[in-house]
Enzyme design. Structure first.
Site, PDB file in Angstrom:
ATOM      1  N   LYS A  50       0.812  -1.190   0.000  1.00 37.68           N
ATOM      2  CA  LYS A  50       0.000   0.000   0.000  1.00 37.68           C
ATOM      3  C   LYS A  50       0.863   1.264   0.000  1.00 37.68           C
ATOM      4  O   LYS A  50       0.392   2.343  -0.349  1.00 37.68           O
ATOM      5  CB  LYS A  50      -0.889   0.023   1.268  1.00 37.68           C
ATOM      6  CG  LYS A  50      -1.849  -1.128   1.385  1.00 37.68           C
ATOM      7  CD  LYS A  50      -2.600  -1.018   2.716  1.00 37.68           C
ATOM      8  CE  LYS A  50      -3.417  -2.262   2.971  1.00 37.68           C
ATOM      9  NZ  LYS A  50      -3.914  -2.284   4.356  1.00 37.68           N
ATOM     10  N   GLY A  51       2.096   1.149   0.442  1.00 36.89           N
ATOM     11  CA  GLY A  51       2.912   2.324   0.775  1.00 36.89           C
ATOM     12  C   GLY A  51       3.088   3.336  -0.332  1.00 36.89           C
ATOM     13  O   GLY A  51       3.242   4.522  -0.070  1.00 36.89           O
ATOM     14  N   GLU A 106       8.151   2.571  -5.890  1.00 38.67           N
ATOM     15  CA  GLU A 106       8.220   2.032  -4.524  1.00 38.67           C
ATOM     16  C   GLU A 106       8.291   3.167  -3.514  1.00 38.67           C
ATOM     17  O   GLU A 106       8.827   4.234  -3.801  1.00 38.67           O
ATOM     18  CB  GLU A 106       9.485   1.163  -4.383  1.00 38.67           C
ATOM     19  CG  GLU A 106       9.234  -0.312  -4.185  1.00 38.67           C
ATOM     20  CD  GLU A 106       8.579  -0.682  -2.862  1.00 38.67           C
ATOM     21  OE1 GLU A 106       7.723   0.068  -2.348  1.00 38.67           O
ATOM     22  OE2 GLU A 106       8.905  -1.760  -2.350  1.00 38.67           O
ATOM     23  N   ASP A 107       7.759   2.922  -2.330  1.00 44.19           N
ATOM     24  CA  ASP A 107       7.827   3.932  -1.278  1.00 44.19           C
ATOM     25  C   ASP A 107       9.227   4.053  -0.690  1.00 44.19           C
ATOM     26  O   ASP A 107       9.786   5.136  -0.608  1.00 44.19           O
ATOM     27  CB  ASP A 107       6.792   3.632  -0.171  1.00 44.19           C
ATOM     28  CG  ASP A 107       6.858   2.194   0.360  1.00 44.19           C
ATOM     29  OD1 ASP A 107       7.725   1.410  -0.070  1.00 44.19           O
ATOM     30  OD2 ASP A 107       6.028   1.859   1.228  1.00 44.19           O
ATOM     31  N   ASP A 110      14.669  -0.495   1.971  1.00 46.01           N
ATOM     32  CA  ASP A 110      15.366  -0.685   3.248  1.00 46.01           C
ATOM     33  C   ASP A 110      16.454  -1.735   3.003  1.00 46.01           C
ATOM     34  O   ASP A 110      17.536  -1.407   2.522  1.00 46.01           O
ATOM     35  CB  ASP A 110      14.310  -1.117   4.270  1.00 46.01           C
ATOM     36  CG  ASP A 110      14.836  -1.251   5.683  1.00 46.01           C
ATOM     37  OD1 ASP A 110      16.054  -1.195   5.880  1.00 46.01           O
ATOM     38  OD2 ASP A 110      14.029  -1.402   6.614  1.00 46.01           O
ATOM     39  N   LYS A 138      17.087   4.068   2.178  1.00 47.67           N
ATOM     40  CA  LYS A 138      17.828   4.163   3.439  1.00 47.67           C
ATOM     41  C   LYS A 138      19.295   3.895   3.169  1.00 47.67           C
ATOM     42  O   LYS A 138      19.651   2.897   2.538  1.00 47.67           O
ATOM     43  CB  LYS A 138      17.279   3.150   4.447  1.00 47.67           C
ATOM     44  CG  LYS A 138      15.942   3.550   5.001  1.00 47.67           C
ATOM     45  CD  LYS A 138      15.594   2.733   6.225  1.00 47.67           C
ATOM     46  CE  LYS A 138      14.168   2.985   6.629  1.00 47.67           C
ATOM     47  NZ  LYS A 138      13.734   2.102   7.709  1.00 47.67           N
ATOM     48  N   PHE A 159      13.517   4.448  11.267  1.00 43.66           N
ATOM     49  CA  PHE A 159      12.171   4.094  10.808  1.00 43.66           C
ATOM     50  C   PHE A 159      11.382   5.374  10.596  1.00 43.66           C
ATOM     51  O   PHE A 159      11.406   6.290  11.412  1.00 43.66           O
ATOM     52  CB  PHE A 159      11.466   3.184  11.820  1.00 43.66           C
ATOM     53  CG  PHE A 159      10.323   2.458  11.198  1.00 43.66           C
ATOM     54  CD1 PHE A 159      10.531   1.297  10.466  1.00 43.66           C
ATOM     55  CD2 PHE A 159       9.025   2.958  11.299  1.00 43.66           C
ATOM     56  CE1 PHE A 159       9.471   0.650   9.846  1.00 43.66           C
ATOM     57  CE2 PHE A 159       7.962   2.306  10.683  1.00 43.66           C
ATOM     58  CZ  PHE A 159       8.192   1.157   9.959  1.00 43.66           C
ATOM     59  N   ASP A 166       3.662   3.372   6.901  1.00 45.82           N
ATOM     60  CA  ASP A 166       2.853   3.108   8.084  1.00 45.82           C
ATOM     61  C   ASP A 166       3.614   2.425   9.212  1.00 45.82           C
ATOM     62  O   ASP A 166       4.684   1.867   9.013  1.00 45.82           O
ATOM     63  CB  ASP A 166       1.685   2.190   7.703  1.00 45.82           C
ATOM     64  CG  ASP A 166       2.159   0.756   7.424  1.00 45.82           C
ATOM     65  OD1 ASP A 166       3.086   0.592   6.612  1.00 45.82           O
ATOM     66  OD2 ASP A 166       1.631  -0.184   8.041  1.00 45.82           O
ATOM     67  N   ARG A 172      -0.329   6.632   7.399  1.00 44.64           N
ATOM     68  CA  ARG A 172      -0.160   6.713   5.941  1.00 44.64           C
ATOM     69  C   ARG A 172      -0.635   8.046   5.388  1.00 44.64           C
ATOM     70  O   ARG A 172      -0.149   8.516   4.370  1.00 44.64           O
ATOM     71  CB  ARG A 172      -0.944   5.589   5.240  1.00 44.64           C
ATOM     72  CG  ARG A 172      -0.425   4.186   5.492  1.00 44.64           C
ATOM     73  CD  ARG A 172      -1.077   3.217   4.518  1.00 44.64           C
ATOM     74  NE  ARG A 172      -0.941   1.816   4.915  1.00 44.64           N
ATOM     75  CZ  ARG A 172       0.114   1.044   4.652  1.00 44.64           C
ATOM     76  NH1 ARG A 172       1.147   1.534   4.025  1.00 44.64           N
ATOM     77  NH2 ARG A 172       0.133  -0.214   5.039  1.00 44.64           N
TER      78      ARG A 172
HETATM   79  P1  IMP Z   1      12.949  -4.003   2.304  1.00 41.83           P
HETATM   80  O1  IMP Z   1      12.478  -5.279   1.688  1.00 41.83           O
HETATM   81  O2  IMP Z   1      13.757  -4.276   3.562  1.00 41.83           O
HETATM   82  O3  IMP Z   1      13.699  -3.104   1.359  1.00 41.83           O
HETATM   83  O4  IMP Z   1      11.696  -3.246   2.860  1.00 41.83           O
HETATM   84  C1  IMP Z   1      10.818  -2.609   2.042  1.00 41.83           C
HETATM   85  C2  IMP Z   1       9.443  -2.481   2.649  1.00 41.83           C
HETATM   86  O5  IMP Z   1       9.478  -2.448   4.077  1.00 41.83           O
HETATM   87  C3  IMP Z   1       8.866  -1.167   2.208  1.00 41.83           C
HETATM   88  O6  IMP Z   1       8.123  -1.313   1.004  1.00 41.83           O
HETATM   89  C4  IMP Z   1       8.022  -0.783   3.385  1.00 41.83           C
HETATM   90  O7  IMP Z   1       6.735  -1.357   3.250  1.00 41.83           O
HETATM   91  C5  IMP Z   1       8.694  -1.406   4.579  1.00 41.83           C
HETATM   92  N1  IMP Z   1       9.566  -0.434   5.271  1.00 41.83           N
HETATM   93  C6  IMP Z   1      10.914  -0.436   5.307  1.00 41.83           C
HETATM   94  N2  IMP Z   1      11.385   0.590   6.024  1.00 41.83           N
HETATM   95  C7  IMP Z   1      10.291   1.279   6.449  1.00 41.83           C
HETATM   96  C8  IMP Z   1      10.109   2.484   7.241  1.00 41.83           C
HETATM   97  O8  IMP Z   1      11.051   3.146   7.708  1.00 41.83           O
HETATM   98  N3  IMP Z   1       8.818   2.852   7.449  1.00 41.83           N
HETATM   99  C9  IMP Z   1       7.740   2.177   6.959  1.00 41.83           C
HETATM  100  N4  IMP Z   1       7.865   1.059   6.221  1.00 41.83           N
HETATM  101  C10 IMP Z   1       9.129   0.619   5.966  1.00 41.83           C
HETATM  102 MG    MG Z   2       5.043  -1.492   3.079  1.00 40.38          MG
END
Ligand code: IMP
Ligand code: MG
Length: 184
Positions: A50-51, A106-107, A110, A138, A159, A166, A172
């Site tokens: 949803k992000g 993508e939002d 991480d 990040k 975070f 969210d 959100r």
């Molecule tokens: P990744 O797979 O570790 O890169 O994480 C990506 C997903 O984790 C994002 O699409 C977000 O939904 C969630 N996420 C990672 N970091 C944050 C944050 O700081 N706030 C909110 N959601 C996050």
């Molecule tokens: Mg997410």
């Protein structure tokens, strides 16, 4: 004291990291860049729910091309503020992406594991190309090597919430990005 949101001082919101104005200005720049890069073509924007919903809405309106839009949803197992890296497809595309130029919207990146999962899944469907447009990246946390063509902001590894992001489905609808402290 926390940031004022939804009419109260929210102690979990420790600071405004990116203001509404900064977000809107940068998203407009990204839209102009995509417009220049894809002149006379019609890329397919794939937003990850949803992000990415507010980012997609603003970005798509800042692109002066006949783009198409579709959505995917993924869920990753983990705690409220930590991704486990195990990703599951919850909603698939409706549009066939073979022979299409695709931009993943993508939002936040991480660990990068969600994005790697999505890219693998999409490359198997024979698109012409897949580019990535991430609002936030990040710094220093990616576990796999990623090629992100369009980045909104590089941020410290804290975070964050707001503008689609969210904690347990909350925050959100904040128009800005705030850092979130779980222990306040
Ligand atoms: P990744 O797979 O570790 O890169 O994480 C990506 C997903 O984790 C994002 O699409 C977000 O939904 C969630 N996420 C990672 N970091 C944050 C944050 O700081 N706030 C909110 N959601 C996050
Ligand atoms: Mg997410």
């Amino acid at each position: 004291m926390g940031v004022r949101a939804f009419g109260i001082d929210d102690q979990h919101l420790s600071a405004i990291l990116i203001s509404e104005k900064e977000l809107q200005d940068r998203v407009r720049e990204l839209g102009c860049q995509i417009t220049r890069d894809f002149q006379n073509r019609n890329p397919l924007l794939i937003a990850i729910l949803k992000g990415a919903y507010p980012f997609l809405a603003d970005l798509a309106r800042a692109i002066d091309l006949a783009v198409e839009i579709d959505f995917m949803a993924v869920a990753s197992y983990g705690s409220a503020t930590k991704t486990s890296g195990v990703v599951r497809l919850v909603k698939d595309l409706e549009i066939d992406i073979s022979d299409r130029e695709v931009i993943i919207v993508e939002d936040i990146i991480d660990s990068g594991l969600t994005l790697s999962f999505l890219q693998k899944s999409l490359y198997a469907r024979n698109p012409i190309s897949i580019d990535v447009c991430a609002l936030l990246v990040k710094e220093g946390l990616q576990k796999t090597k990623l090629d992100i063509k369009y980045t909104g902001f590089s941020i410290p590894p804290d975070f964050v919430v707001g503008y689609g992001l969210d904690v347990e489905q909350k925050y959100r609808n904040l128009p800005m990005i705030c850092t979130y402290s779980p222990n306040c």
